[in-house]
Design a protein around this motif. Structure first.
Motif, PDB file in Angstrom:
ATOM      1  N   ASP A  15      35.199  26.156  42.046  1.00 56.88           N
ATOM      2  CA  ASP A  15      35.087  27.502  41.662  1.00 56.88           C
ATOM      3  C   ASP A  15      36.151  28.355  42.456  1.00 56.88           C
ATOM      4  O   ASP A  15      35.862  29.217  42.977  1.00 56.88           O
ATOM      5  N   VAL A  16      37.333  28.052  42.328  1.00 57.02           N
ATOM      6  CA  VAL A  16      38.526  28.621  43.090  1.00 57.02           C
ATOM      7  C   VAL A  16      39.376  29.348  41.752  1.00 57.02           C
ATOM      8  O   VAL A  16      39.624  28.767  40.953  1.00 57.02           O
ATOM      9  N   ALA A  17      39.760  30.534  42.418  1.00 59.93           N
ATOM     10  CA  ALA A  17      40.913  31.114  41.478  1.00 59.93           C
ATOM     11  C   ALA A  17      42.089  31.815  42.501  1.00 59.93           C
ATOM     12  O   ALA A  17      41.566  32.330  43.458  1.00 59.93           O
ATOM     13  N   VAL A  18      43.293  31.319  42.320  1.00 60.26           N
ATOM     14  CA  VAL A  18      44.243  31.845  43.134  1.00 60.26           C
ATOM     15  C   VAL A  18      44.822  33.107  42.690  1.00 60.26           C
ATOM     16  O   VAL A  18      45.568  33.113  41.857  1.00 60.26           O
ATOM     17  N   GLY A  19      44.289  34.298  43.442  1.00 56.33           N
ATOM     18  CA  GLY A  19      45.124  35.389  43.009  1.00 56.33           C
ATOM     19  C   GLY A  19      44.632  36.021  41.867  1.00 56.33           C
ATOM     20  O   GLY A  19      45.216  37.151  41.211  1.00 56.33           O
ATOM     21  N   GLY A  20      43.767  35.438  40.957  1.00 53.07           N
ATOM     22  CA  GLY A  20      43.415  36.039  39.547  1.00 53.07           C
ATOM     23  C   GLY A  20      44.436  35.542  38.558  1.00 53.07           C
ATOM     24  O   GLY A  20      44.027  35.743  37.371  1.00 53.07           O
TER      25      GLY A  20
END
Length: 56
Positions: A20-25
């Motif tokens: 459940d990761v998002a890098v910087g959107g």
């Protein structure tokens, strides 16, 4: 060549989805999935099939 890129993009998308990761959107599961599908389409079109680093 594109098949390897596709496999890596889908692996990253799976890891991001599980964690459940998002890098910087900007880099999300949907972004990686779309990039992977684009590479699959390019691979199926034959783009990169004749590429070789040793070709003159």
């Amino acid at each position: 060549m594109f098949a390897l890129v596709v496999a890596l993009l889908f692996l990253l998308a799976l890891i991001f989805e599980i964690a459940d990761v998002a890098v910087g959107g900007v880099i999300t599961v949907a972004t990686l999935g779309t990039a992977g599908l684009l590479c699959v389409a390019l691979h199926l079109m034959g783009v990169g099939a004749g590429w070789s680093p040793m070709k003159k």
